[in-house]
Design a protein around this motif. Sequence first.
Motif, short mmCIF file in Angstrom:
data_model
loop_
_atom_site.label_atom_id
_atom_site.label_comp_id
_atom_site.label_asym_id
_atom_site.label_seq_id
_atom_site.Cartn_x
_atom_site.Cartn_y
_atom_site.Cartn_z
N GLY A 1 -7.00 2.58 -1.89
CA GLY A 1 -6.37 2.42 -0.59
C GLY A 1 -7.19 2.96 0.56
O GLY A 1 -7.15 2.42 1.67
N LYS B 1 0.85 -1.19 0.00
CA LYS B 1 0.00 0.00 0.00
C LYS B 1 0.88 1.24 0.00
O LYS B 1 1.83 1.34 0.80
CB LYS B 1 -0.93 0.02 1.21
CG LYS B 1 -1.87 1.23 1.21
CD LYS B 1 -3.00 1.08 2.21
CE LYS B 1 -2.54 1.22 3.63
NZ LYS B 1 -3.65 1.13 4.59
N TYR C 1 -3.72 0.36 -3.26
CA TYR C 1 -3.12 -0.90 -2.87
C TYR C 1 -2.87 -1.75 -4.11
O TYR C 1 -3.79 -1.97 -4.91
CB TYR C 1 -4.02 -1.68 -1.91
CG TYR C 1 -3.27 -2.83 -1.27
CD1 TYR C 1 -2.48 -2.63 -0.15
CD2 TYR C 1 -3.31 -4.11 -1.83
CE1 TYR C 1 -1.76 -3.66 0.42
CE2 TYR C 1 -2.59 -5.14 -1.27
CZ TYR C 1 -1.81 -4.92 -0.15
OH TYR C 1 -1.08 -5.94 0.40
N ASP D 1 -4.20 -5.19 5.22
CA ASP D 1 -4.51 -4.81 3.85
C ASP D 1 -4.39 -6.01 2.91
O ASP D 1 -5.25 -6.21 2.04
CB ASP D 1 -3.53 -3.72 3.37
CG ASP D 1 -3.64 -2.44 4.15
OD1 ASP D 1 -4.75 -1.89 4.24
OD2 ASP D 1 -2.61 -1.98 4.68
#
Length: 294
Positions: free
Chosen positions: A94, A58, A78, A282
């Motif tokens: 993101g 990210k 991302y 993430d």
Amino acid sequence: MRLLLDARPTVQQAVDAVRAALADGLDPDEDPPRSVVPVPPGQFLLMPAFWDRFAGVKVASVAPDNPARGLPRIQGHYLLMDGQTLTPIALLDGVALTSVRTAAVSAVAADLLAVPDAERLVVFGTGPQARSHIEAFRAVRSLRDVVVVGRNSERTRAFAAQYPFARVGTPDDVASADLVACCTSSRTPVFDGAKVPEHAVVVAVGSHEPEAREVDDVLIGRSTVVVEGIGAAASEAGEVVLARESGVLALDDLVSLAALASGHAVGAGPRVFKSVGMAWEDLVVAAAVYEAAE
């Protein structure tokens, strides 16, 4: 492989992905450290991770003055990659990913820590994280009453009006809360920790800076403190760093989220979950989005 663009995770996808990764043995303390590069308007953040069949990174920016310009405080994307070849396979928003995965981690922690009949949530903040936390907590508990506390009265009223079960409150409302979510950019505690009930769970997600905190030493000193990873919390979590400096918390007192998910028993008293946001979160959520689309 085709490149999947602009896919967005749902809260349930994110909660399920976080639970599954922890159950499969993911250790947050093996995460690569976050790179933070100061620039005049704020910060650049670089967060790489590798887990299972995927890798990703990210790239985000934090510009504290942006809200006054009508722009998001945090922006970024991302890039998800195949874990064997490092071929890019997805590009995700993101900000959307961060909002959902942060709340999902909080919800997984709260599900492990909160009493089964928790139904009253006090939320500090009126931004994307506050919204995501309400939705995520509703995925793990039957909320009947949500109290919203914000600095701007007009914005707080408008935020609470979006939910038929929400109303505007004050910091003192923590005295009757089952769950408390601190989703602010405040650098100082947002309520009196002595007022939090013995059974309550408090999550604090607003900062990854060692000099900023949303929760005071009073609450930290009387609580079990759970963190995503011990190493990240020791260097980035203001609640942990400052409480250690004042002598109310030792590093050995911290409980990792992985240990909690593996059945670590938590004693009586309030429970605090302090999140700084980590790269593995993430990655596992982005991977879940990609797999669902495929």
